[in-house]
Enzyme design. Structure first.
Site, PDB file in Angstrom:
ATOM      1  N   VAL A 158      -5.736  -5.013   6.831  1.00 51.15           N
ATOM      2  CA  VAL A 158      -5.953  -3.817   6.021  1.00 51.15           C
ATOM      3  C   VAL A 158      -7.404  -3.357   6.169  1.00 51.15           C
ATOM      4  CG1 VAL A 158      -5.791  -2.822   3.723  1.00 51.15           C
ATOM      5  CG2 VAL A 158      -4.259  -4.663   4.375  1.00 51.15           C
ATOM      6  N   CYS A 159      -7.602  -2.169   6.703  1.00 47.54           N
ATOM      7  CA  CYS A 159      -8.959  -1.641   6.897  1.00 47.54           C
ATOM      8  C   CYS A 159      -9.326  -0.710   5.739  1.00 47.54           C
ATOM      9  CB  CYS A 159      -9.048  -0.840   8.190  1.00 47.54           C
ATOM     10  SG  CYS A 159      -8.645  -1.790   9.625  1.00 47.54           S
ATOM     11  N   THR A 160     -10.309  -1.111   4.964  1.00 44.34           N
ATOM     12  CA  THR A 160     -10.793  -0.239   3.894  1.00 44.34           C
ATOM     13  C   THR A 160     -12.261   0.066   4.144  1.00 44.34           C
ATOM     14  OG1 THR A 160     -11.338  -2.169   2.571  1.00 44.34           O
ATOM     15  CG2 THR A 160      -9.227  -1.138   2.160  1.00 44.34           C
TER      16      THR A 160
END
Lengths: 374, 133
Positions: free
Chosen positions: A132-134
């Protein structure tokens, strides 16, 4: 009330806050004079109108002015960073282009062979890893929320299918989100830097690679925000592993195409406004020497190429995610700035009216006093 | 006809100019490439690339990738490349020690894979420095 307005303004998200700010503005009647001129405290009975003393008004105007300055600065910074993010994409171009060329030419020659590389192995899926890229910071509208919501939805879906899952979280916002939710198994927390580089992509790729090769997980999905335009970005799910040999190696029209049909986003100014141009670049596959010899087994060559492909995919996702974050911040900050300007205007109008009313009152008092003396 | 070398990483172009000779460390051993080499494709191990410019030898640490040679054009695609002269010797030595310690501590298949990769990268960087001196 003054405080609540300011916070509302700062945390303004492009979709929601506009509505709330609008409601505030429409409820506020500029022609209404405050009933008590010298009241020093805000009256909470009517929360939508500005009813403050002169001093409070002055304070509020000052604080709104500060907010306006900050938001404007943040907007400009984000705009400058978008440009840098775009440069990074341009610098990575020769690599991805050559990679596609090489994959294409090798694919041509390997088409007849039956190849099996560890990264392309399809196994029955029991456990899925979600990358998950935040972003690292807030104040960028719904950017982080959107991607985290997408992750939650995917997790619920996997749960529904009775599959195990684990999360690899990239970015500070995601890290704090998942640490607050201990029931979600997180494999690793990684922090994205200010500009994604090959090193960060390598760390993620190493992690994903070892998870997949050691058969701890059977599928790796990448969740990131795709950059569509300055005002639009979509959180999407992209299957990273197993790389399908069908889509990528055997059939150039499959997986490979998204790298070949690379889009380049370019920030330009059009009539004084920032706009984004996207150029679709179709890399032409150069005819390469047909008598190319393979030094090693084709399998080994694929083994060397696929991690490179994996890396460049991750890097690309990180770059897109960063570009979307910056674009989201730019639009959030620009709407916050507009709101601050509007609010300041309203506040100073009320302030001037009150000041005038007070002066009039004082003159009346003096005149009345002078009259009484005669 | 001259031999042209192009080293590409996902971030940037590390090298793009004419060379006399290079030595590549491939998965099946080192190969030297001179002018008019037969066209080959080879995978590169984590290892050292040596470049000869006239009489000077340069080293570069390559972090695994792929090379394509043909038509007097060498294209090297790697995850990361560092020139030997750009690596900080102390830092590289330290990373090597940490990597060695990590490998000794590693438990399970997965950690071993990771630790091994890190160790080989660290070792290559140290070697790249030592080749110069």
């Amino acid at each position: 009330m003054s405080c609540s307005n300011v916070t509302m303004l700062v945390s303004s998200k492009p979709s929601l806050p506009d509505a709330s700010n609008l409601s505030f503005r429409s409820a506020f009647n500029p022609f209404q004079l405050p009933s008590q001129n010298s009241s020093s405290s805000c009256t909470p009975s009517r929360p939508t109108s500005i009813q403050c003393g002169l001093r409070e008004l002055r304070n509020r105007i000052d604080s709104v002015k500060n907010t306006q300055k900050i938001t404007e600065a943040m907007k400009l910074v984000a705009a400058a960073k978008v440009r840098r993010a775009q440069e990074a994409v341009v610098n990575g171009r020769p690599f991805s282009q050559t990679l596609v060329e090489v994959l294409y030419s090798i694919n041509e020659q390997l088409q007849t062979d039956d190849i099996e590389a560890p990264l392309t192995k399809l196994r029955p899926v029991k456990k899925v890893a979600l990358v998950v890229c935040t972003g690292d910071r807030g104040l960028c509208g719904g950017f982080n929320n959107a991607i985290l919501k997408k992750a939650e939805a995917r997790i619920a879906e996997l749960k529904g299918l009775g599959l195990e899952y684990t999360v690899i979280s990239v970015g500070k916002k995601g890290n704090s989100y998942f640490t607050r939710r201990p029931y979600i198994p997180v494999d690793r927390f990684l922090e994205g830097g200010s500009l994604p580089t090959a090193k960060e992509a390598q760390t993620i790729a190493d992690d994903v690679f070892s998870l997949f090769v050691s058969e701890e997980v059977d599928k790796v999905e990448l969740l990131y925000t795709k950059f569509v335009s300055l005002v639009k970005s979509d959180p999407i799910i992209h299957t990273l592993l197993p790389l399908s040999p069908k889509g990528e190696i055997c059939d150039i029209n499959g997986n490979c195409v998204d790298a070949a049909e690379d889009e380049l986003f370019r920030l330009t100014t059009k009539e004084g406004k920032l706009t984004v141009e996207r150029d679709a670049i179709r890399s032409k596959t150069v005819d390469f020497s047909p008598i190319l010899q393979f030094e090693q087994d084709p399998v080994q060559i694929l083994d060397a190429l696929l991690p490179l492909y994996l890396n460049s995919q991750i890097l690309r996702a990180l770059q897109e995610s960063l570009a979307s974050e910056l674009a989201a911040r730019m639009s959030a900050m620009s709407s916050a700035y507009d709101n601050a300007v509007e609010l300041k205007k309203d506040l100073s109008r009320v302030y001037n009216r009150q000041r005038q009313a007070k002066i009039t009152g004082e003159i009346l008092e003096i005149v009345a006093g002078a009259d009484a003396l005669i | 006809m001259t031999l042209n070398l192009c080293v590409l990483t996902p971030n940037r172009i590390v090298w793009d100019s004419e060379v006399k000779e290079i030595i590549l460390s491939t998965n099946s051993g080192q190969i030297g490439v001179l002018k008019n080499h037969a066209p080959i494709a080879t995978s590169l191990d984590i290892g050292i690339l040596r470049i000869r410019l006239n009489d000077r030898w340069l080293t570069m640490a390559l972090m695994g990738g792929f090379a394509r040679i043909g038509n007097n054009e060498i294209t090297i695609l790697v995850n990361d490349a560092e020139r030997g002269s750009d690596i900080n010797p102390q830092e590289a030595q330290q990373t090597l020690q940490i990597a060695e310690a990590n490998l000794n501590k590693a438990e399970g298949k997965r950690q071993t894979i990771e630790a091994n990769l890190a160790l080989r990268r660290a070792r290559t960087r140290v070697e790249a420095i030592n080749m110069i001196s």
